[in-house]
Design an enzyme around this catalytic site. Structure first.
Site, mmCIF file in Angstrom:
data_model
loop_
_atom_site.group_PDB
_atom_site.id
_atom_site.type_symbol
_atom_site.label_atom_id
_atom_site.label_comp_id
_atom_site.label_asym_id
_atom_site.label_seq_id
_atom_site.Cartn_x
_atom_site.Cartn_y
_atom_site.Cartn_z
ATOM 1 N N ASP A 123 0.811 -1.218 0.000
ATOM 2 C CA ASP A 123 0.000 0.000 0.000
ATOM 3 C C ASP A 123 0.850 1.276 0.000
ATOM 4 O OD1 ASP A 123 1.092 -0.084 2.516
ATOM 5 O OD2 ASP A 123 -0.814 -0.172 3.595
ATOM 6 N N ASP A 250 19.424 -5.327 -1.535
ATOM 7 C CA ASP A 250 18.728 -4.040 -1.693
ATOM 8 C C ASP A 250 18.766 -3.228 -0.399
ATOM 9 O OD1 ASP A 250 16.988 -6.378 -1.098
ATOM 10 O OD2 ASP A 250 15.494 -4.849 -0.673
HETATM 11 P P1 AMP Z 1 12.259 -3.737 2.785
HETATM 12 O O1 AMP Z 1 11.689 -4.880 3.512
HETATM 13 O O2 AMP Z 1 12.039 -2.424 3.468
HETATM 14 O O3 AMP Z 1 13.684 -3.907 2.438
HETATM 15 O O4 AMP Z 1 11.434 -3.647 1.418
HETATM 16 C C1 AMP Z 1 11.533 -4.592 0.384
HETATM 17 C C2 AMP Z 1 10.737 -4.132 -0.823
HETATM 18 O O5 AMP Z 1 9.332 -4.157 -0.539
HETATM 19 C C3 AMP Z 1 11.040 -2.713 -1.280
HETATM 20 O O6 AMP Z 1 10.982 -2.686 -2.678
HETATM 21 C C4 AMP Z 1 9.929 -1.914 -0.655
HETATM 22 O O7 AMP Z 1 9.688 -0.719 -1.343
HETATM 23 C C5 AMP Z 1 8.750 -2.888 -0.761
HETATM 24 N N1 AMP Z 1 7.739 -2.613 0.269
HETATM 25 C C6 AMP Z 1 7.808 -2.879 1.591
HETATM 26 N N2 AMP Z 1 6.709 -2.478 2.244
HETATM 27 C C7 AMP Z 1 5.885 -1.939 1.316
HETATM 28 C C8 AMP Z 1 4.580 -1.347 1.350
HETATM 29 N N3 AMP Z 1 3.902 -1.193 2.486
HETATM 30 N N4 AMP Z 1 4.068 -0.923 0.175
HETATM 31 C C9 AMP Z 1 4.746 -1.042 -0.981
HETATM 32 N N5 AMP Z 1 5.964 -1.596 -1.086
HETATM 33 C C10 AMP Z 1 6.541 -2.035 0.042
HETATM 34 MG MG MG Z 2 14.681 -2.230 1.857
#
Ligand code: AMP
Ligand code: MG
Length: 491
Positions: A123, A250
């Site tokens: 979201d 990432d």
């Molecule tokens: P992270 O776990 O923060 O490293 O995120 C991994 C990927 O999931 C990244 O591309 C984030 O932008 C995406 N992501 C995580 N949470 C959300 C969310 N609530 N809405 C959209 N994308 C998300």
């Molecule tokens: Mg991340």
């Protein structure tokens, strides 16, 4: 008064394939809950103006300030070893860059600012709990002197986000020397876009490694630079008991800052196999695995850079391996030197590594608190009667035996007891962001709209090396019933 951000954007001037232009999505009723005033000043922003209603609306993504060029950055990444060719900022928007008081270019990013073309199923929003967690831990890391992204502000949106239940939504304003990740290079490598890799590498050298720009082989030097910074970073993590929790490529920064605080945690009792993250079922990102994983991530970066090294693939691989080969030594040198300081050694002698390892082994066996053992060892260095270090061990006799050897070793150095204690207290924090404290702060904010515990914790953690007698309880490990065994990504 209007809010003025002195933006000087460089990333949004790169080719269109590097990002998607997207504005933050406005929210219902933004309310500023925390502004990091010293950081605002460092960035050339007026904290008083940021605290006005207009400021809160900008920090919530409701209004886009003049000069911003909002984008969501493209990146790919290996998540728990699995390659995903497109991730990108799915819930964050880079407003732009400013040059700070030290002349350093810093990204200003809103995290939790709504959907972007990279959102896939999410979201684009963030819940209040993880926003507070990131604020607390990133600022604690900064106070500990560890390279990290910073937190400029936290705002509640007046809207709910749906996770397992409905939770208050929030936006974190994150500041980073950049948001370029290993995964940013992977995004172009998987698309075989060598021109983009070169553009990105040039941008990174100019921005983060300007000292390498005149190097004979700048891309080789760049890989060496990232290897050195990551090796140093992970050593620093281990020296304070930090577990990142989700070291995907990432979430691995090219500038060498700690980035993307999700299910991260500081350990209480020393346990090299410690894992907190609920999604890390195999222990891939366990405390003691972090150096190995950092090298694995750097190897993925090296693969992306091969086309810039040489047209001769074999030659390029050999050169990359050679550069990656420096990781182990750079890491161990930093880690061992840090540990020697933690036990108060001013010099290096044969047998030191074994002395340190024996302490760590005894700590693991006796569930000694990582932070307090070293801090109280500093007390014992100043006053042999101080026995709080030994009290950290289930079997204090295990400590006594080790302490005899330690006293023998320190006696070989000319420094006084007071000098040794001061040196140890300058590297061994007393206050770390303990999990149970973070949880209590989040509960008070989410359930009771009470931010007093958050403010107090942030204040104590800003001076992690100073005894703060009024807040002594913040140094305590959790009682058995307070222990937090799992942490969650759940932004
Ligand atoms: P992270 O776990 O923060 O490293 O995120 C991994 C990927 O999931 C990244 O591309 C984030 O932008 C995406 N992501 C995580 N949470 C959300 C969310 N609530 N809405 C959209 N994308 C998300
Ligand atoms: Mg991340």
């Amino acid at each position: 008064m209007t809010v003025h951000f002195p933006f000087q954007n460089s990333y949004s001037a790169l080719p269109d394939s590097f990002f998607a232009r997207v504005a933050p999505t406005p929210v219902a009723a933004p309310r500023l809950i925390k502004l990091n005033r010293p950081l605002a000043v460092q960035l050339g922003l007026d904290p008083d103006v940021l605290e006005t209603r207009e400021g809160a609306e900008i920090l919530a993504g409701k209004t886009v300030p003049a000069g911003a060029d909002p984008i969501a950055m493209a990146y790919a990444g290996h998540q728990f070893g699995q390659f995903v060719p497109q991730l990108g900022d799915g819930r964050a928007v880079l407003l732009g860059e400013v040059i700070d008081k030290d002349g350093i270019r810093r990204d200003i990013q809103l995290k939790g600012s709504g959907p972007t073309p990279f959102s896939r199923r999410g979201d684009g929003r963030a819940a209040l709990g993880p926003v507070l967690r990131e604020y607390i831990v990133s600022e604690a890391m900064f106070a500990l002197g560890i390279p990290t992204t910073r937190s400029l502000a936290a705002v509640v949106t007046g809207e709910h986000v749906i996770r397992e239940t409905a939770l208050p939504g929030a936006v974190l304003t994150r500041v980073a020397s950049s948001h370029i990740r290993v995964g940013t290079f992977q995004f172009f490598a998987v698309r075989r876009d060598t021109d983009a890799i070169r553009r990105l590498a040039d941008h990174v050298v100019a921005r983060h490694y300007p000292e390498l720009s005149g190097a004979e082989r700048p891309y080789h030097a760049l890989l060496g630079g990232v290897v050195a910074r990551q090796a140093d970073l992970v050593a620093r993590w281990l020296l304070v008991g930090f577990i990142h929790g989700v070291m995907n490529t990432d979430n691995s920064s090219i500038s060498g800052e700690t980035i993307d605080y999700g299910p991260c945690a500081f350990m209480d009792a020393y346990n090299p196999a410690q894992v907190f993250s609920s999604i890390d079922e195999m222990g891939r990102y366990a405390y003691a695995n972090q150096p190995r994983i950092a090298l694995w991530n750097l190897t993925r970066l090296a693969e992306c850079l091969l086309p810039l090294f040489s047209d001769d693939q074999e030659k390029a691989v050999a050169e990359a391996q050679d550069i990656l080969g420096a990781f182990s030594e750079t890491f161990s040198d930093a880690y061992q030197a840090g540990l020697r300081k933690k036990i108060g050694l001013f010099t290096e002698r044969d047998g030191d590594d074994a002395l340190i390892q024996d302490l760590l082994d005894a700590m693991a066996k006796n569930q000694a608190d990582f932070t307090l053992t070293f801090r109280r060892l500093g007390d014992a260095a100043g006053d042999p009667a101080a026995d709080d270090a030994r009290a950290q061990f289930m079997d204090p006799a295990a400590f006594d035996e080790w302490a005899r050897r330690w006293h023998e070793r320190t006696a070989l150095e000319p420094q006084s007891a007071a000098e040794r204690q001061a040196a140890m207290h300058a590297v061994n924090p007393i206050f770390i962001p303990r999990n149970h404290r973070i949880e209590a702060v989040i509960q008070a904010a989410v359930n009771d709209d009470n931010y007093a515990p958050f403010e107090e914790l942030v204040k104590v953690l800003a001076k992690p090396l100073e005894d703060q007698p009024d807040y002594a309880a913040y140094a305590d490990p959790p009682l058995p019933e307070q222990r937090v065994l799992q942490t969650f990504c759940g932004t």
